[in-house]
Design an enzyme around this catalytic site. Structure first.
Site, mmCIF file in Angstrom:
data_model
loop_
_atom_site.group_PDB
_atom_site.id
_atom_site.type_symbol
_atom_site.label_atom_id
_atom_site.label_comp_id
_atom_site.label_asym_id
_atom_site.label_seq_id
_atom_site.Cartn_x
_atom_site.Cartn_y
_atom_site.Cartn_z
ATOM 1 N N TYR A 137 0.871 -1.109 -0.091
ATOM 2 C CA TYR A 137 -0.043 -0.076 0.121
ATOM 3 C C TYR A 137 0.961 1.210 -0.047
ATOM 4 O O TYR A 137 1.915 1.387 0.844
ATOM 5 C CB TYR A 137 -0.901 0.069 0.995
ATOM 6 N N THR A 163 -0.915 -2.778 -4.734
ATOM 7 C CA THR A 163 -2.434 -2.551 -4.851
ATOM 8 C C THR A 163 -2.758 -1.126 -5.207
ATOM 9 O O THR A 163 -2.409 -0.326 -4.387
ATOM 10 C CB THR A 163 -3.142 -2.765 -3.242
ATOM 11 N N LYS A 261 -2.379 -5.104 -8.656
ATOM 12 C CA LYS A 261 -3.772 -5.507 -7.974
ATOM 13 C C LYS A 261 -4.828 -4.435 -7.971
ATOM 14 O O LYS A 261 -4.576 -3.243 -7.576
ATOM 15 C CB LYS A 261 -3.448 -6.009 -6.516
ATOM 16 N N HIS A 285 -11.079 -5.559 -4.903
ATOM 17 C CA HIS A 285 -10.798 -5.625 -3.329
ATOM 18 C C HIS A 285 -11.987 -6.235 -2.268
ATOM 19 O O HIS A 285 -12.184 -6.144 -1.299
ATOM 20 C CB HIS A 285 -10.746 -4.070 -2.988
#
Length: 386
Positions: A137, A163, A261, A285
């Site tokens: 992140y 992500t 992702k 998610h």
């Protein structure tokens, strides 16, 4: 199973482990695992949309040998599964990420460790004897991000999963109602009262599972040393400016396989690969971010058509059975990434629960392949569906 005594001997499906998790962890923690965003329409669609496709049954074929093995980033996997990044998993069972990592390694599949795991990269690597994949992140502190990437590289993490669908946290109302959305004394009282109803969890995790800090951030960020402090810090320090220049920044600092992702749109998939991604992960998610977007399985064929000849396409969203895995592979996924399925296994049965979830999905996949007349997952394509 909704009545009677349910234990790990009787748990034979992912749904059974969900029920075990509900009974074994505090209500607020179960809701954290289980909840989706806003009205949870996308969460529901992730599961329901698998029914759009039926399997094409072929008979009179030799299925005495069925192989579920595949290769990803140079590693042979016993089954095309990855335990995906699940934040906070160290609270589902004592030092939970280490238990999951051991189960994954024994099963011959990778674990991807969340940035916001309780157990840090070093602890998980030591527990499993091998470095996990690492999920990133992005936060505003670029210097700390460089330090974190260097730690992952130094340990030999085989892949980085960046992500990109969380520029801001979503609204998950079940979490608000359960008490996680409260602050200060009121939050502590509500969560404490809920935890008191689960004395086994209270003893095993809260008392014996310390420290309860975010292991990957605690080294350099004071707020990450307590759960409540980190919640407040996240609200102000996650990076909302997620753009392709930022992906280039990560690519410059990570030389290993890079997975993006949070891809649902074919155009974004093309841009990701053009920017240096080695794989894309089709994911919404788990329905926890943008409610009202399409299901992951509905998005998968378009992404595969766009970039599937250039890089592996991984899939995440709604996997509950080996039949689901079969359908995703037939639609072009190279491997399936589990989220809630293994989280429920961990919360419901610890390391053995995670191992059981992997094993049941592998067995269901092998059985489905044999009954559909397929002998090798690497040969699955859309002709297996109707």
């Amino acid at each position: 199973m909704t009545s009677g005594v349910l234990d790990m001997v009787q748990a034979v499906t992912v749904a059974d482990y969900r029920e075990l998790a509900r009974r074994r962890v505090p209500h607020w923690l179960f809701e954290y695992i289980d909840a989706g965003a806003i009205s949870e329409d996308t969460l529901a669609a992730n599961i329901a949309d698998f029914r759009r496709w039926n399997l094409r049954q072929r008979v009179m074929r030799d299925v005495s040998r069925v192989s579920t093995a595949t290769t990803l980033f140079g590693r042979e996997l016993a089954v095309p599964l990855v335990l995906g990044p699940v934040g906070f998993a160290g609270m589902f069972a004592r030092r939970g990420e280490t238990q999951a990592a051991r189960a994954a390694e024994r099963a011959g599949v990778p674990l991807c460790l969340s940035s916001v795991s309780i157990c840090g990269l070093e602890e998980v690597t030591q527990a499993a004897g091998v470095a996990p994949w690492f999920q990133l992140y992005m936060i505003k502190d670029r210097a700390y991000m460089e330090t974190l990437l260097a730690r992952a590289a130094r340990l030999g993490c085989p892949a980085l999963v960046f992500t990109v669908d969380l520029p801001v946290p979503s609204r998950r109302y079940r979490n608000v109602r359960s008490g996680m959305g409260l602050w200060g004394l009121r939050r502590r009282l509500v969560l404490g009262a809920s935890a008191a109803k689960r004395p086994g969890w209270l003893w095993e995790v809260m008392l014996r599972g310390r420290p309860h800090a975010f292991g990957n951030f605690a080294e350099g960020i004071a707020e990450a040393r307590t759960l409540e402090g980190f919640d407040a810090w996240v609200e102000h320090n996650y990076e909302p400016c997620l753009d392709w220049d930022l992906l280039a920044w990560v690519r410059e600092r990570w030389s290993g396989p890079l997975v993006i992702k949070g891809i649902l749109d074919p155009d974004d998939a093309r841009l990701a690969v053009d920017a240096g991604a080695d794989a894309v992960l089709v994911s919404n998610h788990g329905g926890r971010q943008l409610d009202g977007t399409c299901s992951s399985i509905a998005a998968l064929p378009g992404v595969v058509d766009a970039v599937g000849q250039r890089v592996p396409v991984l899939f995440d969203g709604g996997i509950r059975t080996g039949v689901d895995v079969f359908k995703a592979l037939a639609l072009g996924a190279h491997a399936c990434v589990l989220g809630r399925a293994w989280a429920w296994g961990l919360a419901g049965g610890g390391e053995k629960g995670v191992a059981a979830v992997i094993d049941m999905l592998e067995r269901e996949l092998a059985t489905t392949m044999a009954l559909a007349g397929c002998t090798d997952v690497r040969g699955l394509d859309r002709t297996a569906l109707c």
